[in-house]
Design a protein around this motif. Structure first.
Motif, mmCIF file in Angstrom:
data_model
loop_
_atom_site.group_PDB
_atom_site.id
_atom_site.type_symbol
_atom_site.label_atom_id
_atom_site.label_comp_id
_atom_site.label_asym_id
_atom_site.label_seq_id
_atom_site.Cartn_x
_atom_site.Cartn_y
_atom_site.Cartn_z
ATOM 1 N N MET A 34 0.823 -1.181 0.000
ATOM 2 C CA MET A 34 0.000 0.000 0.000
ATOM 3 C C MET A 34 0.867 1.244 0.000
ATOM 4 N N GLY A 35 0.374 2.252 -0.650
ATOM 5 C CA GLY A 35 1.065 3.524 -0.688
ATOM 6 C C GLY A 35 0.368 4.536 0.205
ATOM 7 N N LYS A 36 0.923 5.720 0.194
ATOM 8 C CA LYS A 36 0.325 6.797 0.979
ATOM 9 C C LYS A 36 0.203 8.037 0.118
ATOM 10 N N ARG A 37 -0.796 8.803 0.407
ATOM 11 C CA ARG A 37 -0.994 10.106 -0.208
ATOM 12 C C ARG A 37 -1.158 11.098 0.926
ATOM 13 N N GLN A 38 -0.889 12.349 0.626
ATOM 14 C CA GLN A 38 -1.041 13.373 1.642
ATOM 15 C C GLN A 38 -2.214 14.280 1.313
ATOM 16 N N ALA A 39 -3.006 14.552 2.325
ATOM 17 C CA ALA A 39 -4.076 15.539 2.211
ATOM 18 C C ALA A 39 -3.613 16.762 2.979
ATOM 19 N N ARG A 40 -3.650 17.904 2.327
ATOM 20 C CA ARG A 40 -3.222 19.158 2.953
ATOM 21 C C ARG A 40 -4.449 20.011 3.219
ATOM 22 N N ILE A 41 -4.607 20.389 4.466
ATOM 23 C CA ILE A 41 -5.739 21.225 4.866
ATOM 24 C C ILE A 41 -5.170 22.575 5.272
ATOM 25 N N PHE A 42 -5.481 23.593 4.488
ATOM 26 C CA PHE A 42 -4.943 24.918 4.735
ATOM 27 C C PHE A 42 -5.748 25.630 5.815
ATOM 28 N N ALA A 43 -5.172 26.670 6.388
ATOM 29 C CA ALA A 43 -5.731 27.362 7.546
ATOM 30 C C ALA A 43 -7.201 27.730 7.375
ATOM 31 N N LYS A 44 -7.572 28.222 6.211
ATOM 32 C CA LYS A 44 -8.955 28.665 6.003
ATOM 33 C C LYS A 44 -9.949 27.513 6.049
ATOM 34 N N ASP A 45 -9.495 26.272 5.769
ATOM 35 C CA ASP A 45 -10.385 25.110 5.738
ATOM 36 C C ASP A 45 -10.389 24.307 7.034
ATOM 37 N N ILE A 46 -9.508 24.633 7.964
ATOM 38 C CA ILE A 46 -9.387 23.843 9.197
ATOM 39 C C ILE A 46 -10.684 23.813 9.998
ATOM 40 N N PRO A 47 -11.341 24.940 10.247
ATOM 41 C CA PRO A 47 -12.581 24.866 11.046
ATOM 42 C C PRO A 47 -13.650 23.951 10.449
ATOM 43 N N ILE A 48 -13.692 23.858 9.132
ATOM 44 C CA ILE A 48 -14.698 23.035 8.456
ATOM 45 C C ILE A 48 -14.401 21.547 8.623
ATOM 46 N N LYS A 49 -13.125 21.167 8.585
ATOM 47 C CA LYS A 49 -12.741 19.758 8.573
ATOM 48 C C LYS A 49 -12.210 19.254 9.911
ATOM 49 N N LEU A 50 -12.186 20.092 10.914
ATOM 50 C CA LEU A 50 -11.540 19.744 12.173
ATOM 51 C C LEU A 50 -12.153 18.536 12.862
ATOM 52 N N LEU A 51 -13.458 18.425 12.891
ATOM 53 C CA LEU A 51 -14.088 17.289 13.573
ATOM 54 C C LEU A 51 -13.723 15.952 12.928
ATOM 55 N N ASP A 52 -13.446 15.953 11.624
ATOM 56 C CA ASP A 52 -13.039 14.723 10.930
ATOM 57 C C ASP A 52 -11.618 14.317 11.284
ATOM 58 N N LEU A 53 -10.835 15.221 11.867
ATOM 59 C CA LEU A 53 -9.431 14.945 12.165
ATOM 60 C C LEU A 53 -9.192 14.420 13.581
ATOM 61 N N VAL A 54 -10.222 14.441 14.427
ATOM 62 C CA VAL A 54 -10.064 13.958 15.797
ATOM 63 C C VAL A 54 -9.703 12.476 15.752
ATOM 64 N N ASN A 55 -8.691 12.091 16.535
ATOM 65 C CA ASN A 55 -8.132 10.730 16.618
ATOM 66 C C ASN A 55 -7.366 10.312 15.364
ATOM 67 N N LYS A 56 -6.954 11.274 14.549
ATOM 68 C CA LYS A 56 -6.130 10.992 13.366
ATOM 69 C C LYS A 56 -4.692 11.453 13.628
ATOM 70 N N GLU A 57 -3.754 10.739 13.041
ATOM 71 C CA GLU A 57 -2.344 11.111 13.114
ATOM 72 C C GLU A 57 -2.056 12.157 12.042
ATOM 73 N N VAL A 58 -1.507 13.297 12.462
ATOM 74 C CA VAL A 58 -1.308 14.420 11.549
ATOM 75 C C VAL A 58 0.029 15.112 11.806
ATOM 76 N N ASN A 59 0.400 15.946 10.857
ATOM 77 C CA ASN A 59 1.472 16.919 11.042
ATOM 78 C C ASN A 59 0.809 18.285 11.023
ATOM 79 N N ILE A 60 1.123 19.104 12.016
ATOM 80 C CA ILE A 60 0.599 20.461 12.072
ATOM 81 C C ILE A 60 1.756 21.412 11.810
ATOM 82 N N LEU A 61 1.659 22.159 10.727
ATOM 83 C CA LEU A 61 2.681 23.124 10.349
ATOM 84 C C LEU A 61 2.233 24.504 10.802
ATOM 85 N N LEU A 62 3.044 25.125 11.652
ATOM 86 C CA LEU A 62 2.724 26.460 12.137
ATOM 87 C C LEU A 62 3.249 27.508 11.171
#
Length: 75
Positions: free
Chosen positions: A1-29
């Motif tokens: 299996m391979g991996k792909r990256q989904a990038r969620i930019f600052a303006k979209d974070i509030p919309i998608k945040l609930l879907d990210l709970v309990n997910k492994e992520v990288n947060i770029l400040l």
């Protein structure tokens, strides 16, 4: 299996945040710092993240440039 990256930019974070709970992520400040871990929950304008060493971090959403999520793919 391979991996792909989904990038969620600052303006979209509030919309998608609930879907990210309990997910492994990288947060770029905005200052270039990167946190890697699992989003445990959100409280107001902050994200509660636990890193792979079990340390807890609280990150203000106003400081986040993007959140990067690895997604497994079929190839």
């Amino acid at each position: 299996m391979g991996k792909r990256q989904a990038r969620i930019f600052a303006k979209d974070i509030p919309i998608k945040l609930l879907d990210l709970v309990n997910k492994e992520v990288n947060i770029l400040l905005k200052n270039g710092t990167v946190f890697h871990g699992i989003i445990k929950n959100t409280a107001g304008s902050a994200i509660h993240l636990t890193d792979m060493l079990g340390r807890k971090h609280i990150v203000e959403m106003s400081l986040i440039a993007e959140i990067i999520l690895d997604i497994e793919s079929l190839y």
